[in-house]
Design an enzyme around this catalytic site. Sequence first.
Site, PDB file in Angstrom:
ATOM      1  N   LYS A  63     -21.892 -40.711  15.332  1.00  0.00           N
ATOM      2  CA  LYS A  63     -23.078 -40.908  14.492  1.00  0.00           C
ATOM      3  C   LYS A  63     -23.195 -42.344  14.019  1.00  0.00           C
ATOM      4  O   LYS A  63     -24.298 -42.913  13.974  1.00  0.00           O
ATOM      5  CB  LYS A  63     -23.007 -39.961  13.296  1.00  0.00           C
ATOM      6  CG  LYS A  63     -24.218 -40.030  12.376  1.00  0.00           C
ATOM      7  CD  LYS A  63     -24.100 -39.007  11.258  1.00  0.00           C
ATOM      8  CE  LYS A  63     -25.328 -39.062  10.357  1.00  0.00           C
ATOM      9  NZ  LYS A  63     -25.251 -38.050   9.272  1.00  0.00           N
ATOM     10  N   HIS A  73     -16.591 -40.752   8.214  1.00  0.00           N
ATOM     11  CA  HIS A  73     -17.644 -41.136   7.283  1.00  0.00           C
ATOM     12  C   HIS A  73     -17.543 -42.635   6.998  1.00  0.00           C
ATOM     13  O   HIS A  73     -16.474 -43.231   7.091  1.00  0.00           O
ATOM     14  CB  HIS A  73     -17.525 -40.356   5.974  1.00  0.00           C
ATOM     15  CG  HIS A  73     -17.979 -38.944   6.102  1.00  0.00           C
ATOM     16  ND1 HIS A  73     -17.717 -37.976   5.148  1.00  0.00           N
ATOM     17  CD2 HIS A  73     -18.681 -38.317   7.080  1.00  0.00           C
ATOM     18  CE1 HIS A  73     -18.241 -36.827   5.532  1.00  0.00           C
ATOM     19  NE2 HIS A  73     -18.830 -37.004   6.695  1.00  0.00           N
ATOM     20  N   HIS A 127     -21.249 -26.739  12.080  1.00  0.00           N
ATOM     21  CA  HIS A 127     -21.071 -27.929  11.248  1.00  0.00           C
ATOM     22  C   HIS A 127     -20.314 -27.607   9.961  1.00  0.00           C
ATOM     23  O   HIS A 127     -19.703 -28.481   9.334  1.00  0.00           O
ATOM     24  CB  HIS A 127     -22.440 -28.529  10.910  1.00  0.00           C
ATOM     25  CG  HIS A 127     -22.395 -29.985  10.586  1.00  0.00           C
ATOM     26  ND1 HIS A 127     -21.942 -30.464   9.386  1.00  0.00           N
ATOM     27  CD2 HIS A 127     -22.743 -31.081  11.323  1.00  0.00           C
ATOM     28  CE1 HIS A 127     -22.019 -31.784   9.381  1.00  0.00           C
ATOM     29  NE2 HIS A 127     -22.492 -32.184  10.534  1.00  0.00           N
ATOM     30  N   ARG A 146     -17.880 -33.311  14.374  1.00  0.00           N
ATOM     31  CA  ARG A 146     -19.270 -32.850  14.427  1.00  0.00           C
ATOM     32  C   ARG A 146     -19.451 -31.988  15.675  1.00  0.00           C
ATOM     33  O   ARG A 146     -18.854 -32.259  16.725  1.00  0.00           O
ATOM     34  CB  ARG A 146     -20.231 -34.034  14.446  1.00  0.00           C
ATOM     35  CG  ARG A 146     -20.195 -34.863  13.158  1.00  0.00           C
ATOM     36  CD  ARG A 146     -21.148 -36.041  13.213  1.00  0.00           C
ATOM     37  NE  ARG A 146     -21.113 -36.810  11.966  1.00  0.00           N
ATOM     38  CZ  ARG A 146     -20.267 -37.816  11.734  1.00  0.00           C
ATOM     39  NH1 ARG A 146     -19.392 -38.176  12.683  1.00  0.00           N
ATOM     40  NH2 ARG A 146     -20.278 -38.461  10.590  1.00  0.00           N
ATOM     41  N   TYR A 187     -14.462 -49.226   7.907  1.00  0.00           N
ATOM     42  CA  TYR A 187     -13.791 -48.196   8.695  1.00  0.00           C
ATOM     43  C   TYR A 187     -13.483 -48.697  10.101  1.00  0.00           C
ATOM     44  O   TYR A 187     -14.278 -49.366  10.744  1.00  0.00           O
ATOM     45  CB  TYR A 187     -14.682 -46.947   8.796  1.00  0.00           C
ATOM     46  CG  TYR A 187     -14.235 -45.997   9.877  1.00  0.00           C
ATOM     47  CD1 TYR A 187     -13.190 -45.113   9.635  1.00  0.00           C
ATOM     48  CD2 TYR A 187     -14.830 -46.011  11.130  1.00  0.00           C
ATOM     49  CE1 TYR A 187     -12.762 -44.245  10.630  1.00  0.00           C
ATOM     50  CE2 TYR A 187     -14.410 -45.145  12.131  1.00  0.00           C
ATOM     51  CZ  TYR A 187     -13.369 -44.265  11.865  1.00  0.00           C
ATOM     52  OH  TYR A 187     -12.947 -43.411  12.852  1.00  0.00           O
ATOM     53  N   ARG A 222     -16.551 -28.608   8.963  1.00  0.00           N
ATOM     54  CA  ARG A 222     -16.250 -29.900   8.350  1.00  0.00           C
ATOM     55  C   ARG A 222     -16.173 -29.769   6.833  1.00  0.00           C
ATOM     56  O   ARG A 222     -15.261 -30.306   6.186  1.00  0.00           O
ATOM     57  CB  ARG A 222     -17.312 -30.937   8.747  1.00  0.00           C
ATOM     58  CG  ARG A 222     -17.225 -31.340  10.208  1.00  0.00           C
ATOM     59  CD  ARG A 222     -18.441 -32.130  10.671  1.00  0.00           C
ATOM     60  NE  ARG A 222     -18.602 -33.410   9.971  1.00  0.00           N
ATOM     61  CZ  ARG A 222     -17.938 -34.519  10.238  1.00  0.00           C
ATOM     62  NH1 ARG A 222     -16.982 -34.521  11.175  1.00  0.00           N
ATOM     63  NH2 ARG A 222     -18.177 -35.645   9.579  1.00  0.00           N
TER      64      ARG A 222
END
Length: 421
Positions: free
Chosen positions: A285, A375, A348, A258, A385, A351
Site C-alpha cells: 500500500k 504502517h 482484513h 493485507r 519505516y 490484522r
Amino acid sequence: MPKRIIPLTDMQVQKVKPNAKEIKLGDGDGLYLLVSPSGGKLWRFDYRYLDRRKTLSIGPYPAISLAKARQLRDDARRLLLDGTDPGTVHSKRAKAEKLKESHAAEQRQADYAANTFEKVAREWHSSRVSEWSATHADRLMRQLERDVFPEIGSRHIAEVTFTDIVALLRKVSIRTLETAHRLKIAFHGTFRYAMMHGLITHNPATDFREVLPTVKPKHMAAPTDPKKAAELLRAIDSFSGSFIVKCAMQLAPLLFCRPGELRHAEWSEIDLERALWSIPAEKMKLKKPHLVPLSNQAIVIFKALQTLTGSGRYVFPCHRSPLRCMSENSVNAGLRRLGFEKEEITGHGFRAMARTMLHEILQFQPDVIEAQLAHAVPDRLGNAYNRTQFIKERTAMMQTWADYLDGLKTGAKVIPLKKAN
C-alpha cells in the site's frame, strides 16, 4: 439581335418570392436563379457543348451568393473555351468531395470509437496502476466493469455529462456507498486524463461535494476475545472446501498481512530456508518493500502448498487459471461458508485481531506491531519505516504469536484481554 439581360442585384435575389410555377431570374451569360414553388432558390448555368444544350447546377442560395455564382459561371465558361465540358469537371469534383466527406465521416467514427469513456478510463487506470496496490487496482477495475462501463462505457468521453455521472453514482450508492466514493475519484481522474490529452475541454467531474453522503469510518470486523478467536481458528482448521483457500485462511491470522498481499504472493518471494517472505514495493500500500518473518507453523503450511502449487507463479492460484491469483472474495467466501458473518470476521479483520491481542495480551510494543503491519509509523528515533525495522523483534513476535494461536486452538490457558482505561 439577342435580348439584353439586365444583371441581377443582391436585393432582387434576396426579395424574390415563390410563385405557383417555377421562376427564372436571368443574370446573363447563361446564369440564372431558379425559384421553386416551395421557395427553394438554385443557381444554374445553361451552356452548349458539342452542339448539345446542357445545364450545370451550381448550388443553392444563400449558401452560394450572387458573386460566387458569377465566379463559378465564369470558371465554367473558361473550361468551355478550353474545349472541356464543365459538367464533367463538376461531376468529378462532386464525386471527389463525396469521397472525401465519406472518408472524413469514417475518420470521425473511428475517432469516436477510439475515445469512448471505457477506453479512456482503461488508459487512465493503466497510467496509475503502478502507484496503487494490486488489490486496489483489481478492485477498482472490477467496479468500473460492473457499474460504469455497461451504462456509459460506449459513449464518447465528451458526451458524458455531470448529470450522467451523478445519476450513476447515486444508483451505486444505494448498494454500497464506499464503492460510489471510489468511482467518484475514478471519474475525476478519467476526465482529468482526457483533458490532459486534448480529448475534452471541460472536466464535468470537478465538484461532487454534495453528491454523496460522507462515509462513516468503521472498524474491520474481528474477534479480539481469546475464546471467540479460538472458535474461529478451530473452524478454519476444519474447513472442507478448497485446500488452497483453507491454507490462505490458516495463514491469514498467522501473517496478518493485507488480503491483497496474501493472495498475490508468489513463490519467488518466499524463502522457506530463511523463513522470510519478501513482498516487493509495488504490491504494498505504501509502495515500500516489506518483510514478513515466517513462523514454524507458517512454514509447514507453505510446504504443504508447495507440493500443489509450487510449480506455478502464484502461491494461491485461481482455480480457473493458474496465470492469475485467487479472487479477492475467496477467503471471505470461505469464512461465510464456515458460518461466520461479515460482522464477525473478514479477511482484513485478522490484522485488527493481531494488533489488539499482540499488544493487550502478549504485551508487544506498538511500534514493533505497527512495523509488522507495514504502517507508516516512524521508529523510536524518528527514522522512516524500512523493511528491516525491528526485524529481530518482529521475528520473535511472529513465532510467539503463532505459538499463542496454537495454544488457543488446543485449549491451553487463555490470558484474558486487558480492559481499556
